[in-house]
Motif scaffolding. Structure first.
Motif, mmCIF file in Angstrom:
data_model
loop_
_atom_site.group_PDB
_atom_site.id
_atom_site.type_symbol
_atom_site.label_atom_id
_atom_site.label_comp_id
_atom_site.label_asym_id
_atom_site.label_seq_id
_atom_site.Cartn_x
_atom_site.Cartn_y
_atom_site.Cartn_z
ATOM 1 N N SER A 48 0.828 -1.214 0.000
ATOM 2 C CA SER A 48 0.000 0.000 0.000
ATOM 3 C C SER A 48 0.863 1.264 0.000
ATOM 4 O O SER A 48 0.582 2.227 -0.730
ATOM 5 N N THR A 49 1.916 1.258 0.804
ATOM 6 C CA THR A 49 2.837 2.410 0.844
ATOM 7 C C THR A 49 3.540 2.570 -0.499
ATOM 8 O O THR A 49 3.674 3.681 -1.019
ATOM 9 N N THR A 50 3.975 1.452 -1.055
ATOM 10 C CA THR A 50 4.655 1.489 -2.349
ATOM 11 C C THR A 50 3.736 2.036 -3.431
ATOM 12 O O THR A 50 4.164 2.842 -4.270
ATOM 13 N N HIS A 51 2.485 1.609 -3.422
ATOM 14 C CA HIS A 51 1.524 2.080 -4.429
ATOM 15 C C HIS A 51 1.336 3.587 -4.339
ATOM 16 O O HIS A 51 1.280 4.284 -5.369
ATOM 17 N N ARG A 52 1.266 4.122 -3.119
ATOM 18 C CA ARG A 52 1.115 5.582 -2.953
ATOM 19 C C ARG A 52 2.333 6.319 -3.498
ATOM 20 O O ARG A 52 2.193 7.343 -4.177
ATOM 21 N N LEU A 53 3.526 5.795 -3.216
ATOM 22 C CA LEU A 53 4.736 6.442 -3.708
ATOM 23 C C LEU A 53 4.815 6.381 -5.231
ATOM 24 O O LEU A 53 5.181 7.356 -5.890
ATOM 25 N N LEU A 54 4.473 5.224 -5.807
ATOM 26 C CA LEU A 54 4.499 5.087 -7.260
ATOM 27 C C LEU A 54 3.494 6.027 -7.922
ATOM 28 O O LEU A 54 3.781 6.644 -8.951
ATOM 29 N N THR A 55 2.311 6.157 -7.317
ATOM 30 C CA THR A 55 1.297 7.056 -7.858
ATOM 31 C C THR A 55 1.781 8.504 -7.843
ATOM 32 O O THR A 55 1.584 9.253 -8.811
ATOM 33 N N ALA A 56 2.450 8.891 -6.763
ATOM 34 C CA ALA A 56 2.981 10.256 -6.673
ATOM 35 C C ALA A 56 4.049 10.489 -7.737
ATOM 36 O O ALA A 56 4.110 11.572 -8.351
ATOM 37 N N LEU A 63 7.593 8.695 -13.457
ATOM 38 C CA LEU A 63 7.305 7.333 -13.884
ATOM 39 C C LEU A 63 6.080 7.328 -14.789
ATOM 40 O O LEU A 63 5.220 8.216 -14.690
ATOM 41 N N ASP A 64 6.010 6.333 -15.658
ATOM 42 C CA ASP A 64 4.811 6.062 -16.462
ATOM 43 C C ASP A 64 4.256 4.717 -16.033
ATOM 44 O O ASP A 64 5.005 3.801 -15.685
ATOM 45 N N LYS A 65 2.914 4.582 -16.101
ATOM 46 C CA LYS A 65 2.258 3.316 -15.779
ATOM 47 C C LYS A 65 1.595 2.765 -17.028
ATOM 48 O O LYS A 65 0.810 3.465 -17.686
ATOM 49 N N ASP A 66 1.933 1.533 -17.358
ATOM 50 C CA ASP A 66 1.327 0.885 -18.520
ATOM 51 C C ASP A 66 -0.109 0.485 -18.168
ATOM 52 O O ASP A 66 -0.339 -0.242 -17.192
ATOM 53 N N ALA A 67 -1.077 0.961 -18.945
ATOM 54 C CA ALA A 67 -2.490 0.739 -18.641
ATOM 55 C C ALA A 67 -2.863 -0.740 -18.709
ATOM 56 O O ALA A 67 -3.748 -1.197 -17.977
ATOM 57 N N GLU A 68 -2.213 -1.513 -19.568
ATOM 58 C CA GLU A 68 -2.571 -2.921 -19.737
ATOM 59 C C GLU A 68 -1.898 -3.819 -18.702
ATOM 60 O O GLU A 68 -2.530 -4.678 -18.099
ATOM 61 N N SER A 69 -0.600 -3.609 -18.497
ATOM 62 C CA SER A 69 0.132 -4.497 -17.581
ATOM 63 C C SER A 69 0.177 -3.995 -16.150
ATOM 64 O O SER A 69 0.531 -4.739 -15.239
ATOM 65 N N SER A 70 -0.162 -2.699 -15.948
ATOM 66 C CA SER A 70 -0.068 -2.049 -14.623
ATOM 67 C C SER A 70 1.353 -2.041 -14.085
ATOM 68 O O SER A 70 1.578 -1.977 -12.870
ATOM 69 N N ARG A 71 2.324 -2.121 -14.989
ATOM 70 C CA ARG A 71 3.720 -2.045 -14.599
ATOM 71 C C ARG A 71 4.241 -0.630 -14.847
ATOM 72 O O ARG A 71 3.672 0.116 -15.650
ATOM 73 N N TYR A 72 5.325 -0.301 -14.161
ATOM 74 C CA TYR A 72 5.843 1.066 -14.191
ATOM 75 C C TYR A 72 7.204 1.110 -14.890
ATOM 76 O O TYR A 72 7.967 0.156 -14.849
#
Length: 255
Positions: A48-56, A63-72
């Motif tokens: 959960s903490t990692t997800h918040r940091l990645l979103t920020a 960072l970019d997030k791939d819409a299909e794979s949800s990878r960064y």
């Protein structure tokens, strides 16, 4: 006696959050695409903490997030900062000299500076016949790279600094500790160039020479890297001389 409390705990928390975010960003230094769970495992953080940091970091464009794979993966904002650093360091002035050196020798030529325990590549020739698809990383350990050893040999490095280097990185051919590295740096200064003999990657050797300023210290270093069949002992003196000439030319234009 009570320990004084932090007068501004929210500020301390903000600094810790920024430090964590930067550490998370460092996971992508190798150019890989990573998922939330992978980053969490690498950082030792809750998902959960990692997800918040990645979103920020995505919101900031780092960072970019791939819409299909949800990878960064690394984002476009870093390209902008990279271009700014590229111009501030005036690397574009060195590039024609790197290309000429690479074309003449058939090796790849690079320029690097020191950042912490690493030599960071700022520019590399486009001549890739010597490397093929085996490209070296952007950050190279100081103790196991010719560029790093050149930067250390022509600097005011202390024994404490040498003692803190991560000697576990590199290959079995790398120097194993600060005592051995100190001897290697003395030899480097005596002969006028650094040498990496398969200390980072099997089958590759690199020559490193300093790009010195008026104070005689190296802010940058020049590297010439090629496969062992190209970088044979008989060619090394010739390649070293070409590298030294190129380093002087680069020093002159980057002053």
């Amino acid at each position: 006696m009570e320990t004084p409390s932090d007068p501004n705990p929210s500020a301390t928390g903000s600094v810790q959050t920024v430090a964590r975010a930067l550490s998370v960003l460092g996971c992508f230094r190798g150019g890989d695409e990573l998922g939330v769970s992978e980053v969490a495992r690498l950082q030792g953080l809750a998902v959960s903490t990692t997800h918040r940091l990645l979103t920020a970091l995505v919101d900031a464009g780092f960072l970019d997030k791939d819409a299909e794979s949800s990878r960064y993966r690394l984002g476009g904002a870093l390209a902008e900062y990279g271009q700014i650093a590229y111009r501030q360091h005036r690397i574009y002035l060195a590039e024609p000299h790197l290309e000429q050196l690479a074309t003449t020798t058939g090796a790849s030529a690079s320029i690097a500076t020191r950042y912490g325990n690493d030599a960071v590549l700022l520019g590399t020739s486009r001549w890739r016949e010597a490397d093929g698809h085996q490209l070296q990383g952007v950050r190279l350990p100081l103790h196991a790279s010719a560029l790093g050893k050149a930067l250390l040999a022509w600097s005011q490095v202390t024994d404490d600094e040498l003692g803190r280097l991560p000697y576990e990185t590199g290959t079995a051919r790398s120097v194993p500790g600060p005592l051995e590295l100190g001897k290697e740096l003395a030899l480097t200064r005596e002969r006028g160039y650094a040498f990496n003999d398969e200390e980072l990657a099997a089958g590759y050797r690199t020559i490193g020479v300093p790009i010195v300023g008026d104070d005689g210290l190296a802010r940058f270093a020049l590297g010439l890297r090629g496969p062992t069949e190209l970088m044979i002992a008989e060619r090394v003196p010739f390649f070293v001389e070409l590298a030294r000439v190129t380093a002087r030319e680069i020093a002159a234009v980057m002053q």
